[in-house]
Design an enzyme around this catalytic site. Structure first.
Site, mmCIF file in Angstrom:
data_model
loop_
_atom_site.group_PDB
_atom_site.id
_atom_site.type_symbol
_atom_site.label_atom_id
_atom_site.label_comp_id
_atom_site.label_asym_id
_atom_site.label_seq_id
_atom_site.Cartn_x
_atom_site.Cartn_y
_atom_site.Cartn_z
ATOM 1 N N GLU A 74 0.822 -1.205 0.000
ATOM 2 C CA GLU A 74 0.000 0.000 0.000
ATOM 3 C C GLU A 74 0.856 1.255 0.000
ATOM 4 O OE1 GLU A 74 -2.032 -0.675 3.609
ATOM 5 O OE2 GLU A 74 -0.307 -0.148 4.807
ATOM 6 N N CYS A 87 3.651 8.227 1.298
ATOM 7 C CA CYS A 87 4.196 7.198 2.183
ATOM 8 C C CYS A 87 4.246 5.919 1.350
ATOM 9 C CB CYS A 87 3.275 7.060 3.394
ATOM 10 S SG CYS A 87 3.734 5.738 4.497
ATOM 11 N N CYS A 94 6.946 -7.640 6.275
ATOM 12 C CA CYS A 94 8.200 -7.155 6.869
ATOM 13 C C CYS A 94 8.794 -8.265 7.727
ATOM 14 C CB CYS A 94 7.930 -5.911 7.715
ATOM 15 S SG CYS A 94 9.449 -5.270 8.470
ATOM 16 N N CYS A 98 7.823 -6.225 14.494
ATOM 17 C CA CYS A 98 7.528 -5.446 15.703
ATOM 18 C C CYS A 98 6.092 -5.777 16.155
ATOM 19 C CB CYS A 98 7.667 -3.948 15.417
ATOM 20 S SG CYS A 98 9.267 -3.533 14.688
ATOM 21 N N CYS A 101 2.924 -3.528 15.170
ATOM 22 C CA CYS A 101 2.785 -3.082 13.782
ATOM 23 C C CYS A 101 1.950 -4.069 12.966
ATOM 24 C CB CYS A 101 4.183 -2.931 13.171
ATOM 25 S SG CYS A 101 4.152 -2.623 11.403
ATOM 26 N N CYS A 318 -0.643 3.834 7.803
ATOM 27 C CA CYS A 318 0.212 2.801 7.196
ATOM 28 C C CYS A 318 -0.016 1.442 7.848
ATOM 29 C CB CYS A 318 1.677 3.198 7.340
ATOM 30 S SG CYS A 318 2.150 4.434 6.144
HETATM 31 N N1 SAH Z 1 10.162 -0.535 8.810
HETATM 32 C C1 SAH Z 1 10.496 0.828 8.881
HETATM 33 C C2 SAH Z 1 9.601 1.719 8.043
HETATM 34 C C3 SAH Z 1 8.151 1.386 7.989
HETATM 35 S S1 SAH Z 1 7.265 1.579 9.502
HETATM 36 C C4 SAH Z 1 10.511 1.302 10.326
HETATM 37 O O1 SAH Z 1 10.056 0.571 11.205
HETATM 38 O O2 SAH Z 1 11.010 2.398 10.547
HETATM 39 C C5 SAH Z 1 7.146 3.362 9.597
HETATM 40 C C6 SAH Z 1 6.860 3.896 10.985
HETATM 41 O O3 SAH Z 1 5.514 3.566 11.374
HETATM 42 C C7 SAH Z 1 7.781 3.325 12.044
HETATM 43 O O4 SAH Z 1 8.299 4.335 12.863
HETATM 44 C C8 SAH Z 1 6.850 2.417 12.796
HETATM 45 O O5 SAH Z 1 7.292 2.174 14.083
HETATM 46 C C9 SAH Z 1 5.530 3.150 12.727
HETATM 47 N N2 SAH Z 1 4.363 2.324 13.030
HETATM 48 C C10 SAH Z 1 4.187 1.006 12.787
HETATM 49 N N3 SAH Z 1 2.985 0.597 13.252
HETATM 50 C C11 SAH Z 1 2.386 1.668 13.794
HETATM 51 C C12 SAH Z 1 1.126 1.880 14.439
HETATM 52 N N4 SAH Z 1 0.245 0.914 14.578
HETATM 53 N N5 SAH Z 1 0.853 3.119 14.890
HETATM 54 C C13 SAH Z 1 1.724 4.139 14.725
HETATM 55 N N6 SAH Z 1 2.915 4.000 14.110
HETATM 56 C C14 SAH Z 1 3.261 2.781 13.662
HETATM 57 FE FE1 SF4 Z 2 8.624 -3.783 9.973
HETATM 58 FE FE2 SF4 Z 2 6.492 -2.626 11.029
HETATM 59 FE FE3 SF4 Z 2 8.685 -3.008 12.515
HETATM 60 FE FE4 SF4 Z 2 8.721 -1.173 10.519
HETATM 61 S S1 SF4 Z 2 7.451 -1.125 12.377
HETATM 62 S S2 SF4 Z 2 10.282 -2.719 11.017
HETATM 63 S S3 SF4 Z 2 7.339 -2.187 9.035
HETATM 64 S S4 SF4 Z 2 7.379 -4.630 11.621
#
Ligand code: SAH
Ligand code: SF4
Length: 343
Positions: A74, A87, A94, A98, A101, A318
């Site tokens: 997306e 974005c 991924c 995390c 996420c 996102c």
């Molecule tokens: N993988 C990379 C980039 C994609 S995630 C990273 O982790 O930096 C982009 C940002 O969105 C990251 O800072 C991540 O921690 C945040 N993010 C992920 N899930 C989220 C959520 N549910 N609410 C708010 N931010 C979130």
């Molecule tokens: Fe991957 Fe989501 Fe962690 Fe970014 S925040 S590294 S997209 S699992």
């Protein structure tokens, strides 16, 4: 065709694509027989639009694309008075995982090719051109860990930055990473001054090991050294992202630890209120808790802003739209299995 003529045609073609045309047919300064041949043999994009949603009364729009081979990713376009930000996704799924996420919850799909990353940008250019707008900023904050798909991401950044192609200044391109130290060091040597954002979320290893599992391999102190090294090499201030999870990383202890880690460094802290994801144990802090944490971080002498949480309604943050589609697919799959088992 002589080399010069070939280069001229290539520039003409890219010029049209950068201006957002949707077909070769529209490139009217290219000879008709060539346009017909291009239409027959090539595609402007390999991405198929599967779903779109709007939020924030139309200023945010999100598109779910299907890639060749069936995976989906997306991209989100956010419109502001003075700029338009995309974005973008670098991987389908991924591998970092995390726990808060939405992207990390599904099995990893695959790396995107450089052209698949650029095509998201070209599609946004097309969409915005129709509204009389230009794409000005790109953030790698969609699906995936950009530093785990390094070559394709760098190649796509170079092309997006090329003045003859999309012409977006690297300074306006943000690469966000969970912290792959060797790639951060490599990025510093590219002579490509993109803005680096580090997804920190915790300032003690014990907590970051859980929230960002790659921390077990690349712990905090070494991460900050590498990130600040990038900042010094490029002259770019590094951004540290902090997703606020109620009761988990929004306490005074967290603010103090963050202060110890970043004080007197050329750094900026971005607080991102958690965008709730189903089946996770995390909750978003309320407004008061967000304000309190911001003040506590400021009291540590750090630069801090609270990130605009665009696209909260209509699945547009996102990770979320994709999750809904994945869930629908899974439900459809389970229903089919149930029906087959029953028959
Ligand atoms: N993988 C990379 C980039 C994609 S995630 C990273 O982790 O930096 C982009 C940002 O969105 C990251 O800072 C991540 O921690 C945040 N993010 C992920 N899930 C989220 C959520 N549910 N609410 C708010 N931010 C979130
Ligand atoms: Fe991957 Fe989501 Fe962690 Fe970014 S925040 S590294 S997209 S699992």
């Amino acid at each position: 065709m002589a080399n010069n003529a070939r280069a001229y045609r290539r520039r003409q073609l890219w010029g049209w694509i950068a201006r957002g045309v949707a077909s070769f047919e529209e490139m009217h300064d290219i000879p008709k027989p060539l346009r017909v041949a291009l239409e027959r043999d090539f595609r402007i994009t390999s991405l198929r639009t599967v779903a779109t949603t709007q939020a924030d009364t139309g200023s945010t729009s999100k598109t779910l694309y299907e890639l060749d081979g069936g995976h989906s990713v997306e991209a989100v376009v956010m419109r502001y008075t003075d700029r338009s930000t995309l974005c973008i996704s670098s991987q389908a799924g991924c591998p970092i995982g995390c726990p808060f996420c939405a992207t990390g919850k599904f099995p990893f799909g695959r790396n995107l090719k450089a052209h698949e990353i650029e095509e998201q940008a070209m599609d946004a250019v097309r969409l915005l051109a129709g509204e009389g707008r230009r794409l000005s900023h790109v953030v790698f904050m969609g699906m995936g860990e950009p530093m785990a798909n390094y070559q394709a991401v760098i190649e796509s950044v170079r092309r997006m930055a090329d003045p003859e192609l999309l012409g977006i200044s690297p300074r306006r391109i943000v690469v966000s990473t969970s912290g792959l130290i060797p790639r951060i060091e490599q990025l510093g040597a590219e002579k490509l001054p993109v803005t680096l954002a580090i997804s920190l979320h915790a300032a003690r290893d014990e907590l970051r090991d859980v929230l960002v599992p790659i921390n077990r391999k690349y712990p905090l102190e070494a991460l900050i050294t590498a990130s600040q090294g990038y900042g010094e090499k490029t002259g770019r201030r590094v951004s540290y992202e902090w997703v606020l999870l109620a009761g988990v990383n929004d306490t005074e202890r967290d603010a103090k630890e963050l202060g110890r880690l970043l004080r007197r460094k050329l750094a900026h802290v971005n607080l991102i209120p958690f965008n709730p994801v189903e089946d996770t144990p995390y909750r978003a802090p309320d407004r008061t808790a967000i304000r309190r944490f911001k003040e506590m971080v400021e009291a540590q002498g750090l630069n801090v802003t609270v990130r605009d949480t665009r696209g909260r309604d209509a699945d547009a943050a996102c990770g979320q739209l994709h999750e809904r589609v994945m869930r629908d697919k899974a439900t459809a799959g389970r229903a089919r299995v149930a029906a087959e088992t029953a028959s």
